[in-house]
Design an enzyme around this catalytic site. Structure first.
Site, short mmCIF file in Angstrom:
data_model
loop_
_atom_site.label_atom_id
_atom_site.label_comp_id
_atom_site.label_asym_id
_atom_site.label_seq_id
_atom_site.Cartn_x
_atom_site.Cartn_y
_atom_site.Cartn_z
N ASN A 97 92.11 14.98 -36.60
CA ASN A 97 92.43 15.50 -37.93
C ASN A 97 91.32 15.26 -38.95
O ASN A 97 91.25 15.98 -39.95
CB ASN A 97 93.72 14.83 -38.41
CG ASN A 97 93.98 15.05 -39.89
OD1 ASN A 97 94.35 16.14 -40.31
ND2 ASN A 97 93.75 14.02 -40.70
N SER A 149 92.28 25.55 -38.32
CA SER A 149 92.71 26.18 -39.56
C SER A 149 92.75 27.69 -39.33
O SER A 149 92.17 28.19 -38.36
CB SER A 149 91.71 25.85 -40.68
OG SER A 149 91.88 26.70 -41.79
N TYR A 162 82.53 25.16 -43.50
CA TYR A 162 83.89 24.81 -43.07
C TYR A 162 84.37 25.78 -41.99
O TYR A 162 84.90 25.36 -40.95
CB TYR A 162 84.82 24.85 -44.28
CG TYR A 162 86.25 24.46 -43.98
CD1 TYR A 162 86.61 23.13 -43.81
CD2 TYR A 162 87.25 25.43 -43.88
CE1 TYR A 162 87.92 22.76 -43.54
CE2 TYR A 162 88.57 25.08 -43.62
CZ TYR A 162 88.89 23.74 -43.46
OH TYR A 162 90.20 23.39 -43.19
#
Length: 258
Positions: A97, A149, A162
């Site tokens: 995570n 994501s 990201y």
């Protein structure tokens, strides 16, 4: 195979959660504890890692302890998993995570920022997967859950570093799933959409922009509650998903349907 509530039982499992000191990480630690796992709260910030353990202890879950480690450091990760193996004897679940957020236009993205994000989000996933994988392959069983994501499949603007890492996390997931399947080690991912977190608070500050840029793109018409990720997490961590590997479960309110 017996199928009942016991299929979700994690009372004989040791689960390591990286970035467990806050946010999704703390939610994941609490969820795993509720289903009986011994939880290792791993975080760069030793104080935050211990805070999560204290929260678990206060709720009556005594089988938890904190480990401080920088997931981007090979030595730190090796030391952390050596300690878990020494203290708990095994690693059954790894939740990757730990991650950094970056919101910078591509032409303004400095190499230093690019490396900063990749070191934690991608190299950290690789290092923790291989450290836990060595233990899991040896014991013949394990479940790794990488937190990606919807940015792992979409191309949002101003999120180059990201997005690259979240796409990469899915590549790691598929490759390791294929490589370790015969050894009894499953590797899957969760792809969260927009949730009610500190990170998204600024997105929600302007009602008109919030409605146009976010709510109108989510068929369910709302952001997710972080606790809504516990269901997918426990499913992937437990024997309920024993025939699943290399998959990504998206929890996004339907965003990817649009």
């Amino acid at each position: 195979m017996s199928v009942g509530p016991e299929i979700f039982d994690l009372s004989d499992r040791v689960a390591v959660v990286t970035g467990a000191g806050q946010g999704f990480g703390r939610v994941f630690a609490q969820g795993l504890a509720r289903f009986g796992a011994t939880v290792v709260s791993l975080d760069l910030d030793a104080g935050k890692a211990q805070e999560t353990v204290d929260v678990l202890h206060d709720s009556g879950h005594r089988s938890a302890y904190a480990v401080q480690a920088d997931v981007s450091s090979l030595e730190a990760v090796k030391g952390a998993f050596d300690r878990v193996k020494r203290e708990s004897g095994r690693v059954d679940v790894l939740v990757n995570n730990a991650g950094l957020w970056s919101f910078v236009p591509a032409l303004e993205l400095e190499l230093e920022e690019w490396k900063r994000v990749l070191d934690v989000n991608l190299t950290g996933t690789f290092l923790c997967c291989t450290a836990a994988g060595r233990i899991m392959v040896e014991q013949g069983k394990g479940s790794i859950i990488n937190i990606s994501s919807i940015s792992g499949v979409l191309g949002f603007k101003n999120r180059l570093a990201y997005a690259a890492t979240k796409h990469g996390d899915l590549g790691i997931t598929k490759s390791l799933a294929n490589e370790w399947a015969a050894a009894g080690v499953r590797v899957n991912a969760i792809g969260p959409g927009a949730h009610l977190t500190e990170m998204t608070k600024t997105w929600r500050s302007d009602p008109e922009v919030f409605q146009r840029e976010f709510i109108d793109k989510i068929p369910m018409g709302r952001f997710g509650d972080p606790d809504e990720l516990i269901g997918p997490l426990i499913f992937l961590a437990s024997d309920a998903s024993s025939y699943m590997t290399g998959q990504t479960v998206f929890s996004d309110g339907g965003w990817l349907l649009m």
